[in-house]
Design a protein around this motif. Structure first.
Motif, PDB file in Angstrom:
ATOM      1  N   GLU A   1      -5.984   4.811   7.763  1.00  0.00           N
ATOM      2  CA  GLU A   1      -5.515   3.238   7.618  1.00  0.00           C
ATOM      3  C   GLU A   1      -4.518   2.829   8.503  1.00  0.00           C
ATOM      4  O   GLU A   1      -4.855   1.590   9.034  1.00  0.00           O
ATOM      5  N   TYR A   2      -3.563   3.373   9.212  1.00  0.00           N
ATOM      6  CA  TYR A   2      -2.809   3.145  10.089  1.00  0.00           C
ATOM      7  C   TYR A   2      -3.058   3.478  11.631  1.00  0.00           C
ATOM      8  O   TYR A   2      -2.277   3.200  12.388  1.00  0.00           O
TER       9      TYR A   2
ATOM     10  N   TRP B   1       2.471   5.080  10.518  1.00  0.00           N
ATOM     11  CA  TRP B   1       2.753   4.951   8.802  1.00  0.00           C
ATOM     12  C   TRP B   1       4.179   5.398   8.789  1.00  0.00           C
ATOM     13  O   TRP B   1       4.963   4.739   7.879  1.00  0.00           O
TER      14      TRP B   1
ATOM     15  N   GLY C   1      -4.437  -2.152   0.245  1.00  0.00           N
ATOM     16  CA  GLY C   1      -4.348  -1.834   1.641  1.00  0.00           C
ATOM     17  C   GLY C   1      -5.351  -2.817   2.319  1.00  0.00           C
ATOM     18  O   GLY C   1      -5.923  -3.839   1.944  1.00  0.00           O
TER      19      GLY C   1
ATOM     20  N   GLU D   1       0.910  -1.280   0.146  1.00  0.00           N
ATOM     21  CA  GLU D   1      -0.061   0.094  -0.130  1.00  0.00           C
ATOM     22  C   GLU D   1       0.837   1.120   0.046  1.00  0.00           C
ATOM     23  O   GLU D   1       1.529   1.670   0.867  1.00  0.00           O
TER      24      GLU D   1
ATOM     25  N   THR E   1      -7.776  -2.548   4.234  1.00  0.00           N
ATOM     26  CA  THR E   1      -9.058  -2.393   4.375  1.00  0.00           C
ATOM     27  C   THR E   1      -9.627  -2.922   2.874  1.00  0.00           C
ATOM     28  O   THR E   1     -10.603  -3.679   2.864  1.00  0.00           O
TER      29      THR E   1
END
Length: 188
Positions: free
Chosen positions: A77-78, A84, A123, A62, A125
């Motif tokens: 996301e992180y 990240w 990713g 990703e 998700t």
């Protein structure tokens, strides 16, 4: 044809084989020609670089949000910027770029015959939902920009292999998109 085994270049991963003689004996006993290496941390001196046929470049499944500077998406996301940044090794795509560039230079230095680069974006998700943020073409376009920049004005003697995976990017299911990707790259 050469017969290789994958080798993670990290003392902890080498375990009982963390010794040059043991590694070379393993190749001889199994009639293998050498290794495709992926570096994971400090590169062990125990690896005989003359046996490294291929080098697998750093792989970030990703990376498009970092490439595009979408830090809000990375935070989501992180969970946090700190996470990240640790994952990518920095706070911009330059961190990823320099890791790849360093590995390309290392591959040249040790005389690797080829390097492998993934053409993919997926990713966590997206893996769970099947809802993809970027199209195959968007991933290919971005990867081609990165690869063209990395190879510009370089005289590397190894071959670049573009690895297909089943996620967004180069998934080997669309011949026209494969041709597009090959035509767009300037490294060959």
């Amino acid at each position: 044809m050469k017969f290789l085994t994958n080798l993670i270049a990290n003392k902890d991963c080498l375990g009982d084989y963390c010794d040059r003689e043991k590694l070379n004996n393993f190749l001889a006993e199994t009639s293998l020609d050498g290794y495709e290496v992926i570096c994971a941390g400090d590169y062990p001196a125990e690896i005989d670089n003359s046996k490294v046929i291929g080098l697998h470049l750093p792989f970030f499944n990703e990376w498009m949000d970092l490439y595009k500077g979408d830090f809000a998406a990375l935070d989501k996301e992180y969970g946090s910027k700190e996470v990240w940044q640790q994952f990518y090794g920095g706070d911009s795509f330059d961190a990823v770029y320099s890791q790849i560039e360093s590995q390309l230079d290392f591959a040249q230095q040790i005389g690797a015959e080829y390097v492998v680069m993934h053409v993919v974006e997926i990713g966590t998700t997206e893996t769970l939902t099947g809802q993809f943020k970027y199209s195959h073409k968007e991933v290919i376009d971005a990867l081609c920009q990165v690869a063209n920049s990395l190879f510009k004005d370089k005289n590397y003697t190894f071959t670049l292999l573009l690895e297909n995976l089943w996620w967004q990017g180069f998934d080997f299911t669309n011949p026209q998109l494969t041709k597009y990707m090959l035509d767009k790259n300037k490294y060959h």
